[in-house]
Design a protein around this motif. Sequence first.
Motif, PDB file in Angstrom:
ATOM      1  N   THR A  97      34.049  25.369  40.553  1.00  0.00           N
ATOM      2  CA  THR A  97      34.097  26.266  41.703  1.00  0.00           C
ATOM      3  C   THR A  97      35.503  26.308  42.294  1.00  0.00           C
ATOM      4  N   ALA A  98      35.986  27.524  42.541  1.00  0.00           N
ATOM      5  CA  ALA A  98      37.332  27.716  43.089  1.00  0.00           C
ATOM      6  C   ALA A  98      37.270  28.582  44.342  1.00  0.00           C
ATOM      7  N   LEU A  99      38.231  28.350  45.218  1.00  0.00           N
ATOM      8  CA  LEU A  99      38.430  29.192  46.405  1.00  0.00           C
ATOM      9  C   LEU A  99      39.837  29.770  46.296  1.00  0.00           C
ATOM     10  N   VAL A 100      39.925  31.106  46.332  1.00  0.00           N
ATOM     11  CA  VAL A 100      41.197  31.801  46.176  1.00  0.00           C
ATOM     12  C   VAL A 100      41.676  32.297  47.530  1.00  0.00           C
ATOM     13  N   VAL A 101      42.918  31.946  47.881  1.00  0.00           N
ATOM     14  CA  VAL A 101      43.558  32.507  49.073  1.00  0.00           C
ATOM     15  C   VAL A 101      43.877  33.950  48.702  1.00  0.00           C
ATOM     16  N   PHE A 102      43.141  34.879  49.311  1.00  0.00           N
ATOM     17  CA  PHE A 102      43.125  36.278  48.865  1.00  0.00           C
ATOM     18  C   PHE A 102      43.488  37.219  50.001  1.00  0.00           C
ATOM     19  N   SER A 103      44.703  37.772  49.935  1.00  0.00           N
ATOM     20  CA  SER A 103      45.148  38.719  50.960  1.00  0.00           C
ATOM     21  C   SER A 103      44.702  40.138  50.656  1.00  0.00           C
ATOM     22  N   GLY A 104      44.434  40.425  49.397  1.00  0.00           N
ATOM     23  CA  GLY A 104      44.139  41.784  48.969  1.00  0.00           C
ATOM     24  C   GLY A 104      45.343  42.435  48.320  1.00  0.00           C
ATOM     25  N   GLY A 105      46.467  41.748  48.300  1.00  0.00           N
ATOM     26  CA  GLY A 105      47.687  42.261  47.689  1.00  0.00           C
ATOM     27  C   GLY A 105      47.756  41.929  46.203  1.00  0.00           C
ATOM     28  N   GLN A 106      48.854  42.353  45.598  1.00  0.00           N
ATOM     29  CA  GLN A 106      49.044  42.229  44.153  1.00  0.00           C
ATOM     30  C   GLN A 106      48.992  40.789  43.662  1.00  0.00           C
ATOM     31  N   ASP A 107      49.726  39.894  44.296  1.00  0.00           N
ATOM     32  CA  ASP A 107      49.790  38.510  43.815  1.00  0.00           C
ATOM     33  C   ASP A 107      48.438  37.810  43.918  1.00  0.00           C
TER      34      ASP A 107
ATOM     35  N   TYR B  38      36.653  29.995  36.114  1.00  0.00           N
ATOM     36  CA  TYR B  38      35.679  29.216  36.878  1.00  0.00           C
ATOM     37  C   TYR B  38      34.351  29.959  36.963  1.00  0.00           C
ATOM     38  N   THR B  39      33.263  29.198  37.070  1.00  0.00           N
ATOM     39  CA  THR B  39      31.940  29.817  37.082  1.00  0.00           C
ATOM     40  C   THR B  39      31.561  30.390  38.445  1.00  0.00           C
ATOM     41  N   HIS B  40      32.189  29.887  39.504  1.00  0.00           N
ATOM     42  CA  HIS B  40      31.919  30.406  40.843  1.00  0.00           C
ATOM     43  C   HIS B  40      33.244  30.469  41.602  1.00  0.00           C
TER      44      HIS B  40
END
Length: 155
Positions: free
Chosen positions: A17-27, A39-41
Amino acid sequence: MPPSAAAPSTPHLDPRTALVVFSGGQDSTACLAWALSRYTHVETIGFDYGQRHKVELDCRPRVREALAAQFPHWAARLGEDHLLDLGLLGQISDTALTETRAIEMQANGLPNTFVPGRNLLFLTFAAAVAYRRGASVLVGGMCETDFSGYPDCRD
């Protein structure tokens, strides 16, 4: 040990399980795709700190939906999205990123959009949420080649 003195239970940290710091931008979108392929979740977390470029925050749900639609095998892996209010950054920063004023370079060589400690705070809050959600992996896309002179995006 009496029940009231028992140690509090801690969530099980799942290496899948991973948590992605996600701004919505390209990177961060590239990071989300990378995590979904491994990852599965995968859950996402974003931060609203009163930034001028809210367009990325507005894109977050659409990007998540598009990834799930274009890559159906990822749809089942894509978990909850978290958006935290970090408006306090605007209160402690004197920056053009959180205030309406011209963007320019400062005498110290940094753009006046630099928010000291921003990425450190993002990772700290993301780690706290990841722990509560049982995620053992944090993914962040602070890009060195696109760092705009920010010291917290360099190697």
